[in-house]
Scaffold this active site. Structure first.
Site, short mmCIF file in Angstrom:
data_model
loop_
_atom_site.label_atom_id
_atom_site.label_comp_id
_atom_site.label_asym_id
_atom_site.label_seq_id
_atom_site.Cartn_x
_atom_site.Cartn_y
_atom_site.Cartn_z
N HIS A 64 0.80 -1.23 0.00
CA HIS A 64 0.00 0.00 0.00
C HIS A 64 0.84 1.28 0.00
O HIS A 64 1.51 1.58 0.98
CB HIS A 64 -0.90 0.03 1.25
N SER A 87 1.48 -0.45 -5.26
CA SER A 87 0.55 -0.77 -4.18
C SER A 87 0.12 -2.22 -4.29
O SER A 87 0.19 -2.81 -5.38
CB SER A 87 -0.68 0.13 -4.26
N SER A 92 -5.72 1.43 -2.23
CA SER A 92 -5.01 1.82 -1.01
C SER A 92 -3.98 2.91 -1.20
O SER A 92 -3.44 3.44 -0.24
CB SER A 92 -4.36 0.59 -0.38
N ASP A 141 3.33 -7.64 0.52
CA ASP A 141 2.17 -7.52 1.41
C ASP A 141 1.00 -8.19 0.70
O ASP A 141 0.41 -7.62 -0.22
CB ASP A 141 1.88 -6.03 1.65
N GLU A 207 4.37 -9.56 5.01
CA GLU A 207 3.84 -9.09 6.27
C GLU A 207 2.37 -9.37 6.54
O GLU A 207 1.85 -8.87 7.53
CB GLU A 207 4.11 -7.59 6.40
N ASN A 232 4.97 -11.20 9.38
CA ASN A 232 3.63 -11.15 9.99
C ASN A 232 3.63 -11.73 11.39
O ASN A 232 2.92 -11.26 12.27
CB ASN A 232 2.63 -11.92 9.13
N LYS A 237 4.46 -7.34 15.02
CA LYS A 237 3.60 -7.12 13.84
C LYS A 237 2.20 -7.66 14.15
O LYS A 237 1.25 -6.90 14.31
CB LYS A 237 4.20 -7.81 12.61
N ASP A 241 0.03 -4.37 14.68
CA ASP A 241 -0.59 -3.87 13.46
C ASP A 241 -1.99 -4.48 13.30
O ASP A 241 -3.00 -3.76 13.19
CB ASP A 241 0.36 -4.28 12.32
N ASN A 242 -2.08 -5.79 13.36
CA ASN A 242 -3.37 -6.45 13.14
C ASN A 242 -4.40 -6.05 14.20
O ASN A 242 -5.56 -5.80 13.90
CB ASN A 242 -3.21 -7.98 13.16
N CYS A 246 -6.09 -2.18 13.47
CA CYS A 246 -7.50 -2.30 13.06
C CYS A 246 -8.42 -1.65 14.08
O CYS A 246 -9.47 -1.11 13.72
CB CYS A 246 -7.88 -3.75 12.84
N HIS A 352 -7.76 -9.44 4.00
CA HIS A 352 -6.94 -9.00 2.88
C HIS A 352 -7.63 -8.98 1.53
O HIS A 352 -7.47 -8.03 0.77
CB HIS A 352 -5.66 -9.83 2.80
N HIS A 406 -3.77 2.02 8.63
CA HIS A 406 -3.30 2.08 10.00
C HIS A 406 -2.48 3.33 10.23
O HIS A 406 -1.83 3.83 9.32
CB HIS A 406 -2.47 0.84 10.31
N SER A 414 5.52 -2.51 12.34
CA SER A 414 5.52 -3.48 11.24
C SER A 414 6.69 -3.24 10.30
O SER A 414 7.41 -4.16 9.92
CB SER A 414 4.22 -3.36 10.45
N GLN A 418 10.10 -5.12 8.79
CA GLN A 418 10.43 -5.29 7.37
C GLN A 418 11.88 -4.89 7.10
O GLN A 418 12.63 -5.61 6.43
CB GLN A 418 9.49 -4.43 6.49
#
Lengths: 487, 487, 487, 487
Positions: A64, A87, A92, A141, A207, A232, A237, A241-242, A246, A352, A406, A414, A418
């Site tokens: 993204h 992306s 995104s 991603d 990820e 991930n 992460k 992130d998740n 969210c 996803h 996010h 995250s 990476q």
């Protein structure tokens, strides 16, 4: 139609295709803000920048193209890399982020609202480094860049063996038809393109849950073509992130797309993994009554312990106001279920892929009418009842399609993973440390990512004494937990 | 400069001045969505529409020209009223809402991003019904329409008595200078304009803490010129719009303006009234550590009971990431305090007026630099440190300036109170029921507003038996609580 | 049977009747702890103790004889009063609290687990100061002491007029039969006892919703015999004790009585006033799914805004695990509804009286079996199904019957109001300020109560500047809010 | 002194030593209630009872002898086992639970408030099955039964080799002195006692973080004498019992011990693992401001994301009201830190061992005074300041010492894991499946435990279609997650 797309060049000769270069200044201002919220990436620049570890490395990223990603890209270039980017989702891209990176830092092929044809054209451009094959490293991603190379290699090998070209009509999946078409075109021009890429590739870092799942499947089948680091499943992460990402971006997307009051509403969250937990928490905190659907009894029991009802989708179709899919699976909400919903029920996906919601069934429903309220917010009206649902982001990632994804701080976690994964792959490219398998980062690096983000929040860690460290049998400087620890 | 503003006319001859008429269709789509979320207003149309109670009534409204307000305006017209409208804040207009109402339903003078000159020009237009004086009724938010008439009448009387024109240089307050200038201009043309308005006016209904405070002051001083209904203190207004509305729209505004991650941050909420309570709840739930500043020991103790620290602003200047003013008072955050904040600390106001934050001090600080990231999001950099703060909506209502204000459902509660108050004033215009005082709506109407909103949420009320009603000495059909009940 | 009860005397000659004097030392230790948590009461001792304002005042209290109440009693005596005390609930006495007060500070007639006969005997003892009539002041909770005097006076007047004695068989209400019996006995001995009391009485301060409701009814009917201060509606009482007190003590009572896991359960809270709000919050936070039943649409809409379902009791009888009544009304859960509940559903009341739950219907249900698990925790088994419910505290206040009631800190708020109200009544006893009406304390005293409790929590108040105070038209030192403000 | 303890026998000849056999009936009533809350254990009885899988198996358990454990014990006996039991903590026995099990089901050696000498005597009794050595299986909690056998075997081997007896004076640790003394006594009587035990033992299942840590250390050192199943790391144990159990039982313990109001207080939670997360959530929800201390940066960042401050203990010593240790480490709160705390600060431990708090330092502090408020609630007063702290349960598990531990429902999850682990060890005793290593239960059994608990809560699982299962590459019937999934 993608064939008519053309690449532009900056004055320095770097390629790009973005929506509007005039947004670059705005992009720079937002990058300036984001950098302050991304202490992990900035710390990487400070620690590794001087030694230029990525000197001579080509990195292609399919992720993204947002402001946060822009800070990632400029971290990679600050460490010496040359970078191309696209992306990993048609909605995104933030166009001002794409513009500023294209102008200042890397080759970019991305804009908000690509068609699927355009999307894969961008992916192809991103991987194409001209002479000498493809990238040394991929930041992925969802795994589309990795997929394209794997499918390309497979097709080339088949073609070499049997002369058979890939057949787009062999699949019902519209998107996969495009992928096969793209490979077919390429084969005619250069029948070793993807194998040349493969030969150069040092590895990929991925990820998402979905992309990682694909990688493990390839490892299991013995078809993985290069080493992969599963970013991930770094704790910093998947549990950040998740979950927290969210928790932030689901209500953000709902608000920007619909301005609906969440308080008082009945909301259904399909799936109670990390993403579902974040979504359910956000909705509950905003004053909704939240119902969870789950397949896994452990996750279901966790939902119960938080006071959430666990029911099946059928139980609540006519009662709920908001439906969110978070499963990573497919076929979660079908068109026949959407027909039974309340008028103006909101349906959206934060998993996803867009196959969690039966978009195809919706689009092909006889007599259905689509009324676009604004981009990414559509009302679909069923002919029998003249009532309809509000579908966000065409069933794709609603937090990126309807909001900005996010926030910087959690993406810093995250993306620091990476960067560290890319460094690890590159530094060990000749050591043979990484085979054609999927790896996770060692726990001390995971802890390091966390540690880099604490000072920004004013947090002060306690130090173990030697005696305490010995008592629980860990090194004073960590790692502090066994591998199986769940946090 | 306002003098160069010109009024347009629809084909039917209705006046307007809006940003972009082409946004009217988009506005209509959003109104369609909003109507489903505003059951109280729609119920008013069903109940009162057929009898056209507002036939021949002229209503002027000074209230944020948003989509929700559009549904209010069309409820008033559905009940027979003729309507003129302006926003009560320079940033709060949604241009597509203004366009659709201007095209379809009422005279509108409003756009996002007015200058103060333009703002008062709009207010003046809104009150000017040409021949026969002004409106019969005013719907007010913050009291600016009411203020203009009161100041106008005062000036006219002074002028008649002494020949003295209002003197804009007599005040330091830039905005009040404009008001006096406007009245001065008017006086030259028509020295009885505001008194003619006053004579026609049946009354005003006012919905903010700030506006209501002004009204009670005028009642106390004996200067109130017409009856007023204090809608703000209906339970279904102050305990809903102020509390739950801000709980929704504060994070919405923060996210749209800055995309900042709220989790992990330290946030300061100045004031713990209804608005402050909503803001603090939202920030806490989003994962911030929240600190409250308060003057009132009772509200302070309530904050403590919710686990919030109560400190002074000075205690936390250098530690906090987000500052929100909610007090309705002035001089809450001064420029010298902003200078001591962290780099990129976010400063915003969700109280009614922009004097909660010392904007004047900031603008006139020697060497300060303003960098506009995007509209309503400015970074102000201090020369000594080269660090700065992020100021939202120029210190004005950030939820309306940076997002779309409160969501439809909660505004339906507030606006249903407005409709009922307007009906009450109009129906009793000849009965003498209302003197030149401030009134609140009787409790059974307050309960009615709530009851109209329950079915949408699937709520089912319990009914008292006769025996139970007698036992607690209330009528079976309510009202159920004594006047002093606090909810 | 109460006639066989006998009064004991301390060595100093003070009367008492408690369970076990040997618990006095334990009581003193707990008082020592509680004092640190009751800053408001301790501040009263510091401020008023030296001047001994209650010198020569006789105070009778009918209020749960707990450790917290012990600190109240000793505050009254520290200010010079002579005190007699009884509990206002048969289960709410803490025997060690009763013992220590009886030994050290006041005449006490109270023990945990009184019969109703014993209860009213204790109330009678508490009001009986021998020669010279009754108390000067009453501290009341629920209004039983006030009721006894009013009923006594009524009976005496009737007797004087018509020679008719009260007839216990004239009512179905078992408890009221006892009251009438008691008065009847008294009449035979002294036909002016209650009128002598009335004549001496300066006033009462009352702290419950229920008791206050009775007082307003008497005021309305013109039968109120002396001035009353409604302490319940001090903000620092109703919005603290009722709300935060119950939020604390409801789960405490549930845990001590049943050890049931609240997380994952479905809980029904009948009533969403201050008490219901506290209970619902506690259950939700502990991980239950909470359903509210309500009569009042405003309170119902508040519940919706917090994500709670609003349904009728019938809707959820077979589904819920825990039922809590908080209404202050009667007949909320009837025996026929209890029969439809799940096996081992928990049923309890945290409202004032035991008629919220149909105890009589339960006790007289044919074939029902009562199995006492432990004191205040009974399983009632229905013969048809052989399943049953768990009833707490025999339907009386479960937080006092099964746990120790509200914690010290919040009771300090309530009791500081009581002390201030008693002082006010006593100081103004000759001024005529208070007529035979119900009064609330002025807001500045309410704010003072709050202010006394802030330092203990480390809270720091902000001070208004003169300019700010003028701007919002309040005195710098408060009060800060209009009378109608709802907090 | 332990030598004077004597064993009693039931009429059927089963041994026991409990506090008060007359409490057995009360225990049975509470077991009846608990069974309804423990669906996993009851399902085991239904599924496995008929086949009597534990026929001829001797099981020794060292695990808090509570009502919940009683249901576990009677599940083991319902499956055919013969059982002996002791508590694993000197304060955690519920005497009525011990009584009823001793009377009806198993040999029990446990009472609330054992001395350390008595504690180890009980453990010794529990392991001693007379002729034929010890148990076939051990159910362990904290690892004391396992420790005793390991230390016993080591001492016997040393004694055989060198004739050296264990020397209690060789250690400073008071408790370990007792262990060595006990082994020394035993050696004199039977120098092969523990080796005979070892030879018979099939394995142990262990359920605490602490005990599991010991087992992994022994595995690492190669000294583990028999197979072990790590029940603690079943998801349905560590993410339920540790987290939700403590969320329930921490406030329960605080309330029963001190009645302190949690709202408004500042609480410090040392450690933010599963136990710490549960404690912090409970305190925050109850209205405290919560500060976390952490060593691990990942856990620290999780705390930040929930709005909790992360500081060091030193930062907050003088500010906080409540301190809870949850680390599983030692030396967390030292006496010098307790001296700096506020008067009446509450200090308690909910980790496994009492060395988290420096009890020894406290007891030996010159001039310190201990005032026992009630059992498990002591005030310790320092001579310098005459202020003191409130210490709960003498630094041992406060939820078991001051309340009744975790509630039945969550213990049903943990104990169902124990039953399944015991079955697994016993069924595979001859297959060689389990070596002298530490194992976790396979994921499908973990999911089964969860599934057994869902119907009680009204939860309804969604079923995967074949197509969906294939899409995410899991069997339709589970397990649904990879081994490394963190929940």
């Amino acid at each position: 139609m993608a064939s008519t797309l053309s690449v532009s060049k900056t004055t320095s000769g770097r390629e790009y295709k973005v929506k509007d270069m005039s947004q670059a200044d705005f992009g720079r201002l937002e990058i300036d803000l984001a950098e302050i919220e991304m202490p992990g990436l900035m710390a990487c620049r400070t620690e590794f920048g001087p030694s230029q570890p990525f000197k001579n490395a080509r990195i292609s990223g399919s992720l993204h193209m947002t402001i946060q990603t822009a800070v990632l890209v400029e971290t990679l270039t600050a460490l010496g890399a040359e970078v191309r980017w696209c992306s990993c989702n048609i909605f995104s891209t933030q166009d001002h982020a794409a513009a500023v990176i294209a102008r200042d830092s890397a080759a970019v092929f991305a804009w908000k609202g690509e068609t699927l044809q355009e999307y894969w054209w961008c992916t192809d451009r991103c991987l194409d480094w001209g002479e000498g094959g493809g990238p040394d490293l991929i930041v992925d991603d969802g795994g589309d860049a990795t997929l394209l190379i794997h499918e390309g290699v497979k097709a080339e090998e088949e073609f070499e063996k049997s002369g058979k070209l890939p057949d787009p009509t062999s699949t019902d999946n519209v998107e996969f038809q495009i992928v096969l078409g793209l490979i077919k075109e390429g084969l005619k021009i250069n029948p070793t393109k993807y194998r040349t890429m493969r030969d150069r590739l040092v590895g990929v870092s991925e990820e998402t849950t979905t992309g990682v799942h694909r990688l493990y499947q390839m490892q299991l089948n013995g078809t993985l073509l290069f080493p992969a680091i599963n970013v991930n499943d770094s704790v910093t992460k998947s549990k950040f992130d998740n979950l927290y990402g969210c928790r932030h971006s689901l209500p953000d997307g709902l608000m920007r797309a619909t301005d609906v009051m969440i308080a008082g509403k009945t909301a259904v969250v399909c799936g109670y993994g990390d993403v579902g937990k974040g979504c359910a928490a956000a909705l509950k905190q905003a004053g909704a009554r939240v119902i969870v659907t789950e397949v896994d009894p452990i996750c279901a029991l966790q939902a119960c312990m938080e006071g959430l009802q666990v029911l099946t989708l059928e139980d609540v179709l006519s009662e709920a106001d908001i439906f969110v899919t978070t499963t990573g699976n497919k076929g979660i909400i079908m068109v026949d279920q959407m027909r039974k919903m309340k008028n103006n029920a909101i349906v959206c996906n934060i998993g996803h892929f867009d196959n969690e919601i039966d978009i195809n069934g919706l689009e092909t429903y006889p007599g259905v009418q689509r009324v676009t309220i604004k981009p990414q917010t559509d009302r679909w009206v069923f002919p029998e009842t003249n009532t309809g649902i509000i579908l966000l982001a065409e069933g794709r990632l609603m937090n990126l399609g309807c909001a900005t994804g996010h926030p910087s701080f959690v993406m810093s976690c995250s993306f620091t993973n990476q960067v560290i994964a890319q460094l690890e792959l590159w530094n060990e490219r000749k050591s043979g440390k990484y085979e054609k398998k999927v790896y996770v980062l060692p726990k001390h690096l995971d802890e390091k990512v966390a540690a880099l983000h604490l000072p920004k929040l004013g947090a002060r860690l306690t130090k173990l004494s030697k005696e305490q460290a010995d008592y629980i049998s860990v090194p004073i400087e960590g790692p502090y937990k066994p591998a199986h620890y769940r946090y």
